[in-house]
Design a protein around this motif. Structure first.
Motif, PDB file in Angstrom:
ATOM      1  N   SER A  94     -15.191  39.431  62.598  1.00  0.00           N
ATOM      2  CA  SER A  94     -15.865  40.728  62.531  1.00  0.00           C
ATOM      3  C   SER A  94     -15.409  41.674  63.631  1.00  0.00           C
ATOM      4  O   SER A  94     -15.443  42.891  63.468  1.00  0.00           O
ATOM      5  N   ALA A  95     -14.986  41.088  64.780  1.00  0.00           N
ATOM      6  CA  ALA A  95     -14.585  41.931  65.908  1.00  0.00           C
ATOM      7  C   ALA A  95     -13.633  41.167  66.815  1.00  0.00           C
ATOM      8  O   ALA A  95     -13.683  39.931  66.890  1.00  0.00           O
ATOM      9  N   ILE A  96     -12.767  41.907  67.482  1.00  0.00           N
ATOM     10  CA  ILE A  96     -11.849  41.339  68.462  1.00  0.00           C
ATOM     11  C   ILE A  96     -12.106  41.995  69.809  1.00  0.00           C
ATOM     12  O   ILE A  96     -12.116  43.221  69.929  1.00  0.00           O
ATOM     13  N   VAL A  97     -12.345  41.175  70.810  1.00  0.00           N
ATOM     14  CA  VAL A  97     -12.471  41.629  72.195  1.00  0.00           C
ATOM     15  C   VAL A  97     -11.170  41.280  72.894  1.00  0.00           C
ATOM     16  O   VAL A  97     -10.760  40.119  72.927  1.00  0.00           O
ATOM     17  N   SER A  98     -10.490  42.285  73.428  1.00  0.00           N
ATOM     18  CA  SER A  98      -9.183  42.073  74.051  1.00  0.00           C
ATOM     19  C   SER A  98      -9.135  42.713  75.424  1.00  0.00           C
ATOM     20  O   SER A  98      -9.741  43.769  75.657  1.00  0.00           O
ATOM     21  N   GLU A  99      -8.400  42.077  76.321  1.00  0.00           N
ATOM     22  CA  GLU A  99      -8.192  42.653  77.650  1.00  0.00           C
ATOM     23  C   GLU A  99      -7.566  44.037  77.556  1.00  0.00           C
ATOM     24  O   GLU A  99      -7.776  44.875  78.436  1.00  0.00           O
ATOM     25  N   GLU A 100      -6.825  44.292  76.489  1.00  0.00           N
ATOM     26  CA  GLU A 100      -6.069  45.536  76.375  1.00  0.00           C
ATOM     27  C   GLU A 100      -6.833  46.659  75.681  1.00  0.00           C
ATOM     28  O   GLU A 100      -6.267  47.729  75.461  1.00  0.00           O
ATOM     29  N   MET A 101      -8.098  46.432  75.326  1.00  0.00           N
ATOM     30  CA  MET A 101      -8.872  47.468  74.639  1.00  0.00           C
ATOM     31  C   MET A 101     -10.180  47.712  75.380  1.00  0.00           C
ATOM     32  O   MET A 101     -10.866  46.758  75.760  1.00  0.00           O
ATOM     33  N   ASP A 102     -10.526  48.989  75.559  1.00  0.00           N
ATOM     34  CA  ASP A 102     -11.754  49.336  76.266  1.00  0.00           C
ATOM     35  C   ASP A 102     -12.980  48.776  75.564  1.00  0.00           C
ATOM     36  O   ASP A 102     -13.905  48.265  76.201  1.00  0.00           O
ATOM     37  N   GLU A 103     -13.001  48.887  74.248  1.00  0.00           N
ATOM     38  CA  GLU A 103     -14.141  48.468  73.443  1.00  0.00           C
ATOM     39  C   GLU A 103     -13.697  47.443  72.400  1.00  0.00           C
ATOM     40  O   GLU A 103     -12.524  47.409  72.019  1.00  0.00           O
ATOM     41  N   PRO A 104     -14.617  46.613  71.910  1.00  0.00           N
ATOM     42  CA  PRO A 104     -14.268  45.676  70.838  1.00  0.00           C
ATOM     43  C   PRO A 104     -13.761  46.419  69.603  1.00  0.00           C
ATOM     44  O   PRO A 104     -14.236  47.513  69.289  1.00  0.00           O
ATOM     45  N   ARG A 105     -12.780  45.837  68.931  1.00  0.00           N
ATOM     46  CA  ARG A 105     -12.261  46.411  67.686  1.00  0.00           C
ATOM     47  C   ARG A 105     -12.972  45.727  66.514  1.00  0.00           C
ATOM     48  O   ARG A 105     -12.855  44.536  66.313  1.00  0.00           O
ATOM     49  N   HIS A 106     -13.713  46.516  65.750  1.00  0.00           N
ATOM     50  CA  HIS A 106     -14.457  45.970  64.619  1.00  0.00           C
ATOM     51  C   HIS A 106     -13.559  45.976  63.380  1.00  0.00           C
ATOM     52  O   HIS A 106     -12.893  46.973  63.079  1.00  0.00           O
ATOM     53  N   LEU A 107     -13.557  44.854  62.671  1.00  0.00           N
ATOM     54  CA  LEU A 107     -12.701  44.678  61.510  1.00  0.00           C
ATOM     55  C   LEU A 107     -13.534  44.655  60.231  1.00  0.00           C
ATOM     56  O   LEU A 107     -14.688  44.215  60.236  1.00  0.00           O
ATOM     57  N   ALA A 108     -12.927  45.117  59.144  1.00  0.00           N
ATOM     58  CA  ALA A 108     -13.603  45.075  57.851  1.00  0.00           C
ATOM     59  C   ALA A 108     -13.625  43.638  57.346  1.00  0.00           C
ATOM     60  O   ALA A 108     -12.578  43.040  57.138  1.00  0.00           O
ATOM     61  N   GLY A 109     -14.812  43.075  57.190  1.00  0.00           N
ATOM     62  CA  GLY A 109     -14.891  41.692  56.745  1.00  0.00           C
ATOM     63  C   GLY A 109     -16.138  41.380  55.961  1.00  0.00           C
ATOM     64  O   GLY A 109     -16.261  40.300  55.388  1.00  0.00           O
ATOM     65  N   GLY A 110     -17.086  42.305  55.941  1.00  0.00           N
ATOM     66  CA  GLY A 110     -18.310  42.043  55.200  1.00  0.00           C
ATOM     67  C   GLY A 110     -19.232  41.088  55.938  1.00  0.00           C
ATOM     68  O   GLY A 110     -18.985  40.682  57.071  1.00  0.00           O
ATOM     69  N   SER A 111     -20.296  40.721  55.260  1.00  0.00           N
ATOM     70  CA  SER A 111     -21.338  39.908  55.888  1.00  0.00           C
ATOM     71  C   SER A 111     -20.899  38.476  56.160  1.00  0.00           C
ATOM     72  O   SER A 111     -21.575  37.748  56.881  1.00  0.00           O
ATOM     73  N   HIS A 112     -19.775  38.025  55.559  1.00  0.00           N
ATOM     74  CA  HIS A 112     -19.333  36.648  55.764  1.00  0.00           C
ATOM     75  C   HIS A 112     -18.324  36.517  56.908  1.00  0.00           C
ATOM     76  O   HIS A 112     -17.749  35.446  57.093  1.00  0.00           O
ATOM     77  N   ALA A 113     -18.103  37.592  57.672  1.00  0.00           N
ATOM     78  CA  ALA A 113     -17.230  37.516  58.844  1.00  0.00           C
ATOM     79  C   ALA A 113     -18.037  36.939  59.997  1.00  0.00           C
ATOM     80  O   ALA A 113     -18.721  37.644  60.724  1.00  0.00           O
ATOM     81  N   SER A 114     -17.959  35.633  60.168  1.00  0.00           N
ATOM     82  CA  SER A 114     -18.872  34.908  61.050  1.00  0.00           C
ATOM     83  C   SER A 114     -18.378  34.768  62.482  1.00  0.00           C
ATOM     84  O   SER A 114     -19.083  34.193  63.318  1.00  0.00           O
ATOM     85  N   TYR A 115     -17.175  35.266  62.788  1.00  0.00           N
ATOM     86  CA  TYR A 115     -16.558  34.956  64.076  1.00  0.00           C
ATOM     87  C   TYR A 115     -16.213  36.214  64.869  1.00  0.00           C
ATOM     88  O   TYR A 115     -15.914  37.269  64.300  1.00  0.00           O
TER      89      TYR A 115
END
Length: 335
Positions: A94-115
């Protein structure tokens, strides 16, 4: 050298290994297997890019800085883009937290994106221009929260991780990971294009001969930490030797193989420590604990530290259990 009579087909690849591990859990849906194989795919791309970096104008600085104020390398940005593209269409993250990004990047995955994936795309990036070892660190979290897609704000601590590890790019490319059932290491066979099991059931020695730390900052450390270093180096029978590359994963990998301790305490510049909890300390703590080692802030087990912000920093001592426990005793003033 390949064993006589042994064919490449008999080797255990990462794909085969994760499927075999999945079969041990009848209720598993294969989601974690997909994520681990995507990380391996990203690692192959990055390994190739690193070997070609000097020819593709990917060495050097971008001239910019990340959210921590650190100068970013071209390979930092490239590695971050590789991770984002590798997971954009899995519909599991559902989201990626990276050292290289100020904020988490939210990904399109729907309600079953559990990670939630927390990642340092290029640990030790200052080494990239001098042909030193670098790495990708990852922690795959499955937070508890309201029904629906996983949320970054629901991450509680390192115990929310369901898998963690690193891909180290050095003389060879190695992927080391755990899902909570031991630690296994795979080496990339560039001819086959596969990660092959070379280090099954890795165990960190209970003590070791090395310590890794930025001794250049020793004058800024708490006196207890300086006393700890004196204790490590003053043993007449087995004094610890310093090994420090400036790359967290490379130094900790040595501890995992040979034993020893890596530590980065608070100092005058980094009052809360330098390393980040979500995508550096907690993933590596998960790995080292599963290999029989330990990880502490000096006052608490790293895996138990509450996560407050995506880029939260903590002090860290990690590696062989004997050295880490000694660090804790010095931190508590018991030595």
């Amino acid at each position: 050298m390949q064993d006589e009579g042994r064919t490449d087909a008999s080797r255990v690849t990462l794909g085969r290994h994760v499927i075999e591990m999945q079969r041990q859990h009848p209720g598993a849906r294969g989601e974690l297997s997909v994520l681990l194989l995507q990380l391996a795919f990203a690692g192959k791309i990055f390994s190739h890019a690193l070997r070609r970096a000097a020819f593709a104008d990917r060495l050097g600085s971008t001239g910019g800085h990340n959210v921590q104020g650190e100068a970013t390398k071209k390979l930092d940005d490239f590695g971050n883009d590789v991770i984002l593209e590798a997971f954009a269409r899995t519909e599991l993250v559902s989201a990626i937290v990276s050292e290289e990004m100020d904020e988490p990047r939210h990904l399109a995955g729907g309600s079953h994106a559990s990670y939630v994936l927390c990642v340092d795309p290029l640990d030790g990036s200052s080494n990239s221009d001098v042909n030193g070892a670098v790495a990708t660190i990852f922690g795959i979290y499955r937070p508890s929260g309201p029904a629906g897609a996983a949320r970054v704000q629901d991450l509680r601590n390192g115990r929310d991780q369901v898998a963690a590890g690193y891909i180290m790019y050095g003389p060879s490319t190695m992927l080391v990971y755990t899902t909570g059932a031991g630690v296994h290491g795979f080496t990339l066979d560039h001819d086959l294009g596969e990660f092959v099991l070379t280090h099954p059931a890795m165990m960190c020695p209970s003590r070791g001969p090395y310590y890794s730390a930025n001794i250049g900052k020793a004058a800024q450390w708490d006196p207890a930490v300086r006393a700890y270093v004196d204790a490590l180096t003053s043993d007449r029978d087995k004094p610890h030797s310093l090994r420090y590359t400036g790359a967290f994963v490379a130094d900790l990998h040595r501890c995992l193989i040979d034993g020893g301790v890596y530590f980065y305490p608070a100092d005058g510049e980094y009052r809360d420590g330098k390393l980040r909890l979500a995508y550096e300390c907690a993933p590596m703590a998960f790995v080292i604990e599963q290999a029989g080692g330990a990880a502490t802030t000096g006052s608490a087990r790293v895996m138990d530290v509450p996560m407050e912000t995506p880029h939260q920093r903590v002090p860290l001592a990690i590696g062989s259990r004997a050295e880490v426990e000694l660090y804790e005793r010095f931190s508590r003033g018991e030595q």
